[in-house]
Motif scaffolding. Structure first.
Motif, PDB file in Angstrom:
ATOM      1  N   PHE A 280       0.830  -1.192   0.000  1.00  0.00           N
ATOM      2  CA  PHE A 280       0.000   0.000   0.000  1.00  0.00           C
ATOM      3  C   PHE A 280       0.872   1.252   0.000  1.00  0.00           C
ATOM      4  O   PHE A 280       0.673   2.183  -0.796  1.00  0.00           O
ATOM      5  N   LEU A 281       1.872   1.274   0.889  1.00  0.00           N
ATOM      6  CA  LEU A 281       2.765   2.429   0.964  1.00  0.00           C
ATOM      7  C   LEU A 281       3.621   2.534  -0.301  1.00  0.00           C
ATOM      8  O   LEU A 281       3.893   3.645  -0.785  1.00  0.00           O
ATOM      9  N   ALA A 282       4.026   1.397  -0.860  1.00  0.00           N
ATOM     10  CA  ALA A 282       4.804   1.412  -2.104  1.00  0.00           C
ATOM     11  C   ALA A 282       3.992   2.003  -3.250  1.00  0.00           C
ATOM     12  O   ALA A 282       4.518   2.762  -4.076  1.00  0.00           O
ATOM     13  N   ALA A 283       2.695   1.662  -3.314  1.00  0.00           N
ATOM     14  CA  ALA A 283       1.834   2.216  -4.355  1.00  0.00           C
ATOM     15  C   ALA A 283       1.701   3.729  -4.198  1.00  0.00           C
ATOM     16  O   ALA A 283       1.777   4.482  -5.181  1.00  0.00           O
ATOM     17  N   LEU A 284       1.508   4.183  -2.973  1.00  0.00           N
ATOM     18  CA  LEU A 284       1.410   5.623  -2.724  1.00  0.00           C
ATOM     19  C   LEU A 284       2.726   6.320  -3.061  1.00  0.00           C
ATOM     20  O   LEU A 284       2.731   7.461  -3.538  1.00  0.00           O
ATOM     21  N   ASN A 285       3.836   5.640  -2.814  1.00  0.00           N
ATOM     22  CA  ASN A 285       5.139   6.223  -3.157  1.00  0.00           C
ATOM     23  C   ASN A 285       5.254   6.420  -4.664  1.00  0.00           C
ATOM     24  O   ASN A 285       5.808   7.417  -5.131  1.00  0.00           O
ATOM     25  N   GLY A 286       4.714   5.455  -5.428  1.00  0.00           N
ATOM     26  CA  GLY A 286       4.733   5.590  -6.877  1.00  0.00           C
ATOM     27  C   GLY A 286       3.872   6.733  -7.377  1.00  0.00           C
ATOM     28  O   GLY A 286       4.104   7.277  -8.468  1.00  0.00           O
ATOM     29  N   MET A 287       2.882   7.113  -6.588  1.00  0.00           N
ATOM     30  CA  MET A 287       1.981   8.205  -6.953  1.00  0.00           C
ATOM     31  C   MET A 287       2.465   9.559  -6.439  1.00  0.00           C
ATOM     32  O   MET A 287       1.853  10.585  -6.740  1.00  0.00           O
ATOM     33  N   SER A 288       3.546   9.555  -5.654  1.00  0.00           N
ATOM     34  CA  SER A 288       3.995  10.772  -4.975  1.00  0.00           C
ATOM     35  C   SER A 288       5.367  11.196  -5.474  1.00  0.00           C
ATOM     36  O   SER A 288       6.121  10.398  -6.031  1.00  0.00           O
TER      37      SER A 288
ATOM     38  N   THR B 123       7.744  12.414  -3.421  1.00  0.00           N
ATOM     39  CA  THR B 123       8.738  12.062  -2.408  1.00  0.00           C
ATOM     40  C   THR B 123       8.144  11.027  -1.461  1.00  0.00           C
ATOM     41  O   THR B 123       6.923  10.878  -1.366  1.00  0.00           O
ATOM     42  N   PHE B 124       9.033  10.324  -0.753  1.00  0.00           N
ATOM     43  CA  PHE B 124       8.573   9.283   0.172  1.00  0.00           C
ATOM     44  C   PHE B 124       7.769   9.881   1.319  1.00  0.00           C
ATOM     45  O   PHE B 124       6.757   9.319   1.732  1.00  0.00           O
ATOM     46  N   ASP B 125       8.200  11.015   1.842  1.00  0.00           N
ATOM     47  CA  ASP B 125       7.456  11.599   2.961  1.00  0.00           C
ATOM     48  C   ASP B 125       6.053  12.031   2.543  1.00  0.00           C
ATOM     49  O   ASP B 125       5.121  12.006   3.345  1.00  0.00           O
ATOM     50  N   GLU B 126       5.869  12.385   1.264  1.00  0.00           N
ATOM     51  CA  GLU B 126       4.525  12.695   0.767  1.00  0.00           C
ATOM     52  C   GLU B 126       3.670  11.437   0.771  1.00  0.00           C
ATOM     53  O   GLU B 126       2.487  11.468   1.142  1.00  0.00           O
ATOM     54  N   ALA B 127       4.255  10.306   0.359  1.00  0.00           N
ATOM     55  CA  ALA B 127       3.521   9.038   0.379  1.00  0.00           C
ATOM     56  C   ALA B 127       3.122   8.667   1.804  1.00  0.00           C
ATOM     57  O   ALA B 127       2.009   8.194   2.054  1.00  0.00           O
TER      58      ALA B 127
ATOM     59  N   SER C 193      -1.042   8.223   5.983  1.00  0.00           N
ATOM     60  CA  SER C 193      -1.474   8.662   7.306  1.00  0.00           C
ATOM     61  C   SER C 193      -2.853   9.302   7.246  1.00  0.00           C
ATOM     62  O   SER C 193      -3.694   9.095   8.124  1.00  0.00           O
ATOM     63  N   ASP C 194      -3.102  10.074   6.193  1.00  0.00           N
ATOM     64  CA  ASP C 194      -4.408  10.715   6.031  1.00  0.00           C
ATOM     65  C   ASP C 194      -5.498   9.682   5.786  1.00  0.00           C
ATOM     66  O   ASP C 194      -6.596   9.774   6.350  1.00  0.00           O
ATOM     67  N   VAL C 195      -5.217   8.694   4.938  1.00  0.00           N
ATOM     68  CA  VAL C 195      -6.206   7.658   4.631  1.00  0.00           C
ATOM     69  C   VAL C 195      -6.614   6.916   5.897  1.00  0.00           C
ATOM     70  O   VAL C 195      -7.791   6.582   6.102  1.00  0.00           O
ATOM     71  N   LEU C 196      -5.637   6.664   6.784  1.00  0.00           N
ATOM     72  CA  LEU C 196      -5.894   5.871   7.985  1.00  0.00           C
ATOM     73  C   LEU C 196      -6.236   6.733   9.202  1.00  0.00           C
ATOM     74  O   LEU C 196      -6.413   6.196  10.295  1.00  0.00           O
ATOM     75  N   ALA C 197      -6.334   8.047   8.987  1.00  0.00           N
ATOM     76  CA  ALA C 197      -6.740   8.968  10.055  1.00  0.00           C
ATOM     77  C   ALA C 197      -5.955   8.735  11.337  1.00  0.00           C
ATOM     78  O   ALA C 197      -6.516   8.505  12.403  1.00  0.00           O
ATOM     79  N   ILE C 198      -4.630   8.798  11.234  1.00  0.00           N
ATOM     80  CA  ILE C 198      -3.807   8.476  12.389  1.00  0.00           C
ATOM     81  C   ILE C 198      -3.818   9.600  13.412  1.00  0.00           C
ATOM     82  O   ILE C 198      -4.087  10.764  13.101  1.00  0.00           O
ATOM     83  N   THR C 199      -3.554   9.257  14.655  1.00  0.00           N
ATOM     84  CA  THR C 199      -3.318  10.231  15.712  1.00  0.00           C
ATOM     85  C   THR C 199      -1.868  10.686  15.596  1.00  0.00           C
ATOM     86  O   THR C 199      -0.949   9.864  15.576  1.00  0.00           O
TER      87      THR C 199
END
Length: 331
Positions: free
Chosen positions: A97-105, A107-111, A116-122
């Motif tokens: 999941f994180l690898a896919a987001l990295n491909g869409m971003s 930078t890694f920190d953007e992914a 984090s936003d998708v999972l609504a983290i504290t």
């Protein structure tokens, strides 16, 4: 209007199981949490994705996101699911999941931010750097080993000691957000986690150790409960603390939280067979390093595996912050 966050601004620095375990407890009693996570791993599923896709290793970051996530149990099980066969055998869905987001971003920190936003983290999770880095260890016999996954295997079964660790390439630049979070923190927590392979890599990124050393925050190190075969066999509390200070070149914290709870004999025997034992707290040596000791029963075990109890650890850290944050009197 944005909700006003309560409690201290907490920055935790590390990686591995220890950090994610602590985060599960902290999120239940604090809101403003920033987890700064190592990206030096080169083994397992993370190492495979790193080699195949040229991305930073996602595993430690993903574990911390999961720990801080506010999701349904099914989603949590999905993120932790590991494929059992085929080309994806051993790989976790969360890593993919994180690898896919990295491909869409870009930078890694953007992914990481998107996940984090998708999972609504504290709180938030930050990779310490976006640069591709590897961990190297220099041993006391002059041997050099490159690669986090190889260091422990090389050391196991020998009397060699790690003299220092370093990053290759050296001194990668930490994210600006990491340095800003440290500068604004009310409390900075190092560990728990593998001394050389989870905590140290963060401190070797340019600017991190300096920011921690210059901080006016309440700074505390969570001592591991057990020594670790392949890294810290025979290490005392002062050995752990001294290694952090010497490798970073700075005195990075004022307090050390050590477990005071009894560990069942059968659990100790199991760990002894694996070359591990409870970390001995050598009080005079710790005090000589200018570090105060706080004792608390924060150990838990299940199926013979010892971990920090997430809720007990979080409660003790916040208690220490409230009671000790304005004193430098060492115990």
């Amino acid at each position: 209007m944005a909700k006003e966050r309560s409690g201290p601004k907490i920055v935790v620095i590390g990686g591995g199981t220890g950090l994610s375990t602590m985060l599960r407890g902290l999120k239940r009693c604090a809101e403003d949490i920033t987890a700064v996570v190592t990206v030096a791993d080169d083994g397992g599923g993370s190492g495979m994705l790193r080699a195949d896709l040229g991305m930073p290793p996602p595993g430690d970051v993903r574990n911390c996101i999961q720990a801080l996530a506010n999701t349904e149990p099914t989603m949590e099980r999905l993120l932790a699911y590991r494929f059992t066969e085929g080309v994806l055998k051993g790989q976790s869905f969360g890593n993919l999941f994180l690898a896919a987001l990295n491909g869409m971003s870009d930078t890694f920190d953007e992914a990481v931010r998107r996940m984090s936003d998708v999972l609504a983290i504290t709180g938030r999770v930050l990779p310490v750097t976006n640069e591709s880095v590897y961990l190297a260890a220099d041993f006391d016999d002059g041997t050099e080993v490159l690669g986090e996954s190889l260091i422990a295997e090389f050391k196991k079964g020998t009397d060699k000691r790690i003299e220092r660790v370093r990053l290759v390439p050296p001194h990668p630049q930490a994210l600006d957000e990491v340095l800003e979070a440290i500068g604004e923190a009310d409390m900075i927590v190092l560990g728990p986690g593998s001394l050389y392979t989870s905590i140290m890599p963060n401190l070797l990124c340019a600017g991190v150790a300096e920011a921690v050393a210059n901080s006016d925050a309440f700074r505390i190190y969570v001592l591991n409960i057990m020594t670790q075969d392949g890294e810290t066999e025979g290490y005392t509390a002062s050995d752990h603390i001294g290694a952090i200070f010497s490798n970073s070149g700075r005195r990075l914290f004022d307090w050390c939280l050590a477990n005071s709870g009894e560990i069942p004999p059968e659990v100790r025997e199991k760990y002894a067979r694996e070359g591990a034992e409870p970390v001995a707290v050598d009080v005079p040596a710790v005090q000589e390093l200018g570090v105060g000791l706080i004792y608390a029963p924060v150990a838990a075990w299940r199926n013979g595996v010892i971990r920090h109890d997430p809720d007990a650890l979080a409660a003790e850290l916040l208690r220490a912050y409230r009671e000790k944050s304005h004193t430098r009197v060492y115990e």
